[in-house]
Design a protein around this motif. Structure first.
Motif, mmCIF file in Angstrom:
data_model
loop_
_atom_site.group_PDB
_atom_site.id
_atom_site.type_symbol
_atom_site.label_atom_id
_atom_site.label_comp_id
_atom_site.label_asym_id
_atom_site.label_seq_id
_atom_site.Cartn_x
_atom_site.Cartn_y
_atom_site.Cartn_z
ATOM 1 N N THR A 105 0.845 -1.192 0.000
ATOM 2 C CA THR A 105 0.000 0.000 0.000
ATOM 3 C C THR A 105 0.878 1.239 0.000
ATOM 4 O O THR A 105 0.595 2.218 -0.683
ATOM 5 N N SER A 110 -1.244 2.329 -3.132
ATOM 6 C CA SER A 110 -2.234 3.399 -2.934
ATOM 7 C C SER A 110 -2.160 4.411 -4.067
ATOM 8 O O SER A 110 -3.190 4.975 -4.470
ATOM 9 N N ALA A 143 -4.057 2.855 -6.933
ATOM 10 C CA ALA A 143 -5.507 2.873 -6.674
ATOM 11 C C ALA A 143 -6.085 4.266 -6.916
ATOM 12 O O ALA A 143 -7.206 4.401 -7.407
ATOM 13 N N ARG A 144 -5.312 5.326 -6.571
ATOM 14 C CA ARG A 144 -5.795 6.692 -6.778
ATOM 15 C C ARG A 144 -5.869 7.035 -8.264
ATOM 16 O O ARG A 144 -6.823 7.655 -8.729
ATOM 17 N N PRO A 189 -8.708 4.174 -10.550
ATOM 18 C CA PRO A 189 -9.834 3.769 -9.688
ATOM 19 C C PRO A 189 -10.698 2.683 -10.316
ATOM 20 O O PRO A 189 -11.360 1.920 -9.608
ATOM 21 N N ASP A 235 -10.851 -3.860 -6.631
ATOM 22 C CA ASP A 235 -10.159 -4.431 -5.472
ATOM 23 C C ASP A 235 -8.708 -4.809 -5.773
ATOM 24 O O ASP A 235 -7.915 -5.026 -4.860
ATOM 25 N N PRO A 254 -6.239 -3.108 -8.001
ATOM 26 C CA PRO A 254 -5.891 -2.049 -8.958
ATOM 27 C C PRO A 254 -4.584 -2.296 -9.707
ATOM 28 O O PRO A 254 -4.492 -1.968 -10.889
#
Ligand SMILES: [Zn+2]
Length: 303
Positions: A134, A184, A187-188, A191, A195, A197
């Protein structure tokens, strides 16, 4: 000290424990889901210890790896936000459960020790373990010993800010390496990946999606920057990649080496360092932090 070396890795979703044999192999292992908050985390440790089959000699030492800010000398963990821990005297709590001396270590530092051991490095060798989960953070093992640093910040390369115009990082700075080179960050920027990414991103990029190719490019370039930071500061033998993104294997390693070679093409200085050949991916990351925690429990204390 007689008795077995036990290592416990407290992760965001599961808590894994191992018992090492005399040669450093895994004699027994167990895992349970990780509970939330101080009571939940301590209950997980109690449950996983109860599941472990112990040798007759019992527990000799326990090492615990956990995310967050760790004070190894006092066994305290603070700011483990994902686990719901603000401030916990984890070492004392685990010692009461195990009846043995306990060492608490940051999870990435524990994984660095575990990687060093599992990859068979000798005592005079050095590595950086770059965790791409993450977040982004590294653990540094120099001449076989974990280097924590004077304030415990050695290896926190994810929070090197490189872009004053970049996005706000969880640490409060702007444009940290972690804001582009982590799960992270993906994921940003992707999007639509749901689940998973990172996996979704690499599939879309392989299929030719221009946006995905751009996000992947920034991820790879940023990981390459982190690798160069580690080599140019501590000049370790190897940089070993671990964490969820590293499970992409060659799909990560091949373009990463290409990016490192691109940087060499204009720099005889960089080219002289052979960085692309010093990057590798941990073959099996499954128990690396638990094994490293067990080793941290018996390692000589270093700064
Ligand atoms: Zn940051």
């Amino acid at each position: 000290v007689t008795g077995a070396r036990v290592g416990i890795d407290i992760g965001g979703t599961k808590t894994q424990a191992v018992v090492l044999d005399d040669e450093g192999g895994i004699a027994a292992e167990a895992k349970v889901p990780t509970g939330f908050g101080a009571e939940g985390v301590i209950a997980s440790v109690r449950d996983v210890l109860a599941l472990l089959s112990m040798p007759d000699a019992g527990i000799g030492t326990v090492g615990v790896g956990i995310p967050g800010a760790v004070d190894p000398a006092r066994g305290r963990v603070t700011h483990a936000v994902n686990l719901g821990l603000a401030d916990l005297a984890l070492g004392d709590a685990v010692a009461a459960l195990a009846g043995a001396p306990v060492t608490v270590e940051n999870d990435v530092n524990a994984a660095a020790l575990g990687a060093f051991h599992l990859l068979g490095y000798g005592p005079d060798r050095s590595l950086a373990y770059l965790n791409l989960g993450t977040g982004m953070a590294a653990g540094i093992v120099l001449d076989g010993r974990l280097r924590r640093g004077a304030w415990g910040a050695a290896g926190e390369v994810g929070h090197i800010a490189v872009d004053p115009e970049g996005v706000l990082c969880s640490c409060g700075q702007r444009g940290c390496l972690e804001t582009l080179g982590s799960g992270s960050a993906v994921a940003r920027q992707w999007p639509q990946g749901g689940d998973h990414p990172v996996r979704s991103l690499f599939e879309a990029a392989a299929a030719g999606d221009a946006l995905a190719i751009g996000v992947r490019r920034r991820l790879i370039d940023t990981v390459a920057s982190a690798v160069r930071v580690l080599v140019l500061t501590v000049d370790v033998d190897d940089v070993v990649l671990g964490g969820g993104i590293a499970s992409l294997g060659d799909r990560l390693l091949d373009p990463l080496r290409d990016a490192l070679r691109d940087a060499e093409s204009t720099s005889p200085f960089l080219a002289s360092l052979g960085i692309p050949d010093r990057v590798r991916i941990l073959p099996s990351k499954r128990r690396v932090a638990a094994v490293g925690a067990a080793l941290a429990g018996t390692a000589p204390k270093s700064p």
